[in-house]
Design a protein around this motif. Sequence first.
Motif, PDB file in Angstrom:
ATOM      1  N   THR A   1       1.739  11.428  -0.057  1.00 34.37           N
ATOM      2  CA  THR A   1       1.211  12.820   0.972  1.00 34.37           C
ATOM      3  C   THR A   1       1.854  14.297   0.052  1.00 34.37           C
ATOM      4  O   THR A   1       1.492  15.389   1.051  1.00 34.37           O
ATOM      5  CB  THR A   1       1.971  12.680   1.359  1.00 34.37           C
TER       6      THR A   1
ATOM      7  N   GLU B   1       1.395   5.437  -0.588  1.00 39.02           N
ATOM      8  CA  GLU B   1       0.186   6.660   0.186  1.00 39.02           C
ATOM      9  C   GLU B   1       0.813   8.066  -0.580  1.00 39.02           C
ATOM     10  O   GLU B   1       2.264   8.350  -0.420  1.00 39.02           O
ATOM     11  CB  GLU B   1      -0.625   6.696   0.821  1.00 39.02           C
TER      12      GLU B   1
ATOM     13  N   SER C   1       1.186  -1.398   0.324  1.00 41.38           N
ATOM     14  CA  SER C   1       0.253  -0.129  -0.222  1.00 41.38           C
ATOM     15  C   SER C   1       1.205   1.183   0.340  1.00 41.38           C
ATOM     16  O   SER C   1       1.699   1.476   0.694  1.00 41.38           O
ATOM     17  CB  SER C   1      -1.414  -0.241   1.317  1.00 41.38           C
TER      18      SER C   1
ATOM     19  N   THR D   1      -5.228   8.647  -3.669  1.00 39.52           N
ATOM     20  CA  THR D   1      -3.802   9.072  -3.129  1.00 39.52           C
ATOM     21  C   THR D   1      -3.075   8.207  -2.649  1.00 39.52           C
ATOM     22  O   THR D   1      -2.102   8.012  -2.302  1.00 39.52           O
ATOM     23  CB  THR D   1      -3.716  10.163  -2.237  1.00 39.52           C
ATOM     24  N   THR D   2      -3.793   7.130  -2.855  1.00 30.64           N
ATOM     25  CA  THR D   2      -3.466   5.857  -2.001  1.00 30.64           C
ATOM     26  C   THR D   2      -3.740   4.723  -3.117  1.00 30.64           C
ATOM     27  O   THR D   2      -4.664   4.155  -4.229  1.00 30.64           O
ATOM     28  CB  THR D   2      -4.017   5.234  -1.243  1.00 30.64           C
TER      29      THR D   2
END
Length: 251
Positions: free
Chosen positions: A186, A184, A182, A223-224
């Motif tokens: 940022t 993400e 996973s 965003t992931t």
Amino acid sequence: ARLEAEEKARLEAEEKARLEDEEEAKLKAEEAEEQRRLKELEKIEELLETEEGKSIETPSSISTEQARLEELERLEADQALAAAAADKALADLEQAARAEEELDPELKLIAETIARSDELYEPTEAAMENTNVMMQEVMGVTLEGYEGKPEYFSGRNVGVSAGSAVSVPVRILTPGTFVEYSVEKTGYDFSFGINAFLDRGPRIKIKDVRPFLQQVRNTGGGTTLTDKILVGAGSVPCTMQFRFENQYSLS
């Protein structure tokens, strides 16, 4: 915990297949033994037919009749044992079928995915010439001391400077391993890709290095980016490389 459950499902499937093979071999052996005794009984009956017409029972005819009765009793006992074994085998198969139906849908999907992956395995030329090489491709390294515990790598707020790249290696030793990741975003966008470097030489491109935002848009946005990768037979041992590149700006 999920990887542990996946490994447990794979081991249970292998154990189930092994038990079914053993039970089938046992039933075949019992059928062969029963056929052999039936042939012996036929020979005894043929011998008795040659004794017909004699008005006086001799010790030999009495002994032959007794042997025939004993053989019939033994045959009936063997048939009863074979029937009991067949009933038990059927009950075991029914129980296994019920257990499979009650299996968690996600675990069932994992087991089916592993099975499909195994069917696609094609031995290399080196494996065709060397049984030990083939066994390593199919089974991986020895599982002695293997505990089936999941391993984790995590990083938070990892920066990738402009014009540079960061690679995260993940070592895989066992066929049927699931790698779940996973990622993400940022900050600024970056490129992301995955390669697998096999110990025997070849590199397998799992995911092309492409802009991260482009990839998440293809999976529904956000965003992931989360996914699972199955490392099948013939692909271990290997090192999976998760690569992050920044061709845009500081992040």
